[in-house]
Scaffold this motif. Sequence first.
Motif, PDB file in Angstrom:
ATOM      1  N   ALA A 140      -8.517 -72.635 -15.633  1.00 17.25           N
ATOM      2  CA  ALA A 140      -7.772 -71.659 -16.439  1.00 17.25           C
ATOM      3  C   ALA A 140      -8.660 -70.612 -17.092  1.00 17.25           C
ATOM      4  N   LEU A 141      -9.749 -70.246 -16.449  1.00 19.07           N
ATOM      5  CA  LEU A 141     -10.486 -69.049 -16.827  1.00 19.07           C
ATOM      6  C   LEU A 141     -10.155 -67.968 -15.807  1.00 19.07           C
ATOM      7  N   ILE A 262      -3.960 -67.719 -12.509  1.00 22.55           N
ATOM      8  CA  ILE A 262      -3.763 -66.969 -11.268  1.00 22.55           C
ATOM      9  C   ILE A 262      -3.297 -65.550 -11.590  1.00 22.55           C
ATOM     10  N   HIS A 263      -2.403 -65.431 -12.545  1.00 24.76           N
ATOM     11  CA  HIS A 263      -1.871 -64.113 -12.908  1.00 24.76           C
ATOM     12  C   HIS A 263      -2.904 -63.253 -13.609  1.00 24.76           C
ATOM     13  N   TRP A 264      -3.599 -63.786 -14.615  1.00 20.93           N
ATOM     14  CA  TRP A 264      -4.555 -62.917 -15.312  1.00 20.93           C
ATOM     15  C   TRP A 264      -5.791 -62.653 -14.454  1.00 20.93           C
ATOM     16  N   VAL A 291      -8.847 -66.108 -23.455  1.00 19.20           N
ATOM     17  CA  VAL A 291      -8.438 -67.261 -22.643  1.00 19.20           C
ATOM     18  C   VAL A 291      -9.364 -68.461 -22.830  1.00 19.20           C
ATOM     19  N   ALA A 292     -10.606 -68.251 -23.246  1.00 24.34           N
ATOM     20  CA  ALA A 292     -11.511 -69.388 -23.460  1.00 24.34           C
ATOM     21  C   ALA A 292     -11.135 -70.191 -24.698  1.00 24.34           C
ATOM     22  N   MET A 293     -10.214 -69.681 -25.500  1.00 26.44           N
ATOM     23  CA  MET A 293      -9.712 -70.421 -26.656  1.00 26.44           C
ATOM     24  C   MET A 293      -8.298 -70.939 -26.423  1.00 26.44           C
ATOM     25  N   ILE A 327       1.046 -61.913 -19.863  1.00 21.92           N
ATOM     26  CA  ILE A 327      -0.125 -61.411 -19.141  1.00 21.92           C
ATOM     27  C   ILE A 327      -0.435 -59.987 -19.566  1.00 21.92           C
ATOM     28  N   ALA A 328       0.592 -59.167 -19.684  1.00 20.51           N
ATOM     29  CA  ALA A 328       0.385 -57.779 -20.098  1.00 20.51           C
ATOM     30  C   ALA A 328      -0.252 -57.701 -21.474  1.00 20.51           C
ATOM     31  N   ALA A 329       0.110 -58.630 -22.356  1.00 20.36           N
ATOM     32  CA  ALA A 329      -0.425 -58.614 -23.719  1.00 20.36           C
ATOM     33  C   ALA A 329      -1.936 -58.849 -23.734  1.00 20.36           C
TER      34      ALA A 329
END
Length: 336
Positions: A140-141, A262-264, A291-293, A327-329
Amino acid sequence: MDREVQVWREGRAGRIRLNRPKAFNALNLDMVKTIRAALEDFGADPAVHVILVDTLERWFCSGGDVRMLHAGAVAGDASIAESFFGQEYAMNQAIADLRKPYIAIINGLCMGGGVGISAHGSHRIATENALLAMPETGIALFPDVGASYVLPRMPGALGMYLGLTGARVHGADAVHAGFATHYVPSGRIPELCDAIVRDGAAAVAEYAAPLPPFTLAAERELIDRAFSQDSVSAIVAALEADGSAFAKAALAQLRAHSPSSIHWSFEIIRRGAAQDLRGCLAAEYHLVCQVAMSAEFIEGVRALLVDKDKSPKWQPPLIEDVDPARIAALFAHKPG
């Protein structure tokens, strides 16, 4: 010579050797700082004509120290990720900015951060033992360390395929894909290094071997067609419509990884095609600090490296369920 990164001058070369074998040469903050300082010193030394990076073991670098980052995320300490990635990305840029040849010898495992300390150099030597990948969507990175610059510049849509699925490329395939620039059999690496120390980067051409055929050549049409689509949902639809064994395997890889990631990852790779390396690294830093948090990252590392049950509970669990607004955010504000 027991340091995790060994640095010395030899002949015409500034030598950097990764030496953290028990952790498969995973990069920690001290290693990153040592490499960056060595680059600065060697870059300014007129006696150093070439910088040579290698290891003694059958791995190059397994990436960043994910356990360290996971511990920081669990503790709610954002400073660990911010400091590590800030220093790592500055090191990646420093490699690209060098005005001297930079030669990385990839004679084994090279993932994530290992790609970051090789792909931005002028010469990347892969042997038959080389195994390269950007497997970040599995925890999830996302493909970082400047990979959002490197991947879109690979032939066709190979970069998007490799970045989203985390698929591995071996040996000479790394040259075909664009991770590496030269293929040299491992048995010739010691004499190649001696020649570089003696003669500089010009020695590489003498030792480079002809490339065997690309093992993904037969799949290129499908990869380019499916992974050049303008959205993740369109990629999934193209793979489902194709229905071949390769398409099913690629789709299974996508579905095994974090749907949100996958999306980001798709979005940052897509954006990277229009940016220079410095812009890509700035965008990556902006994204990774978020995303690392995240709970997704904590869960991904737990399943893969902590509990090792390899059964992450992704939220949401399906690619189709990811909220586009979320994702947009992540990309809403430009990096400072």
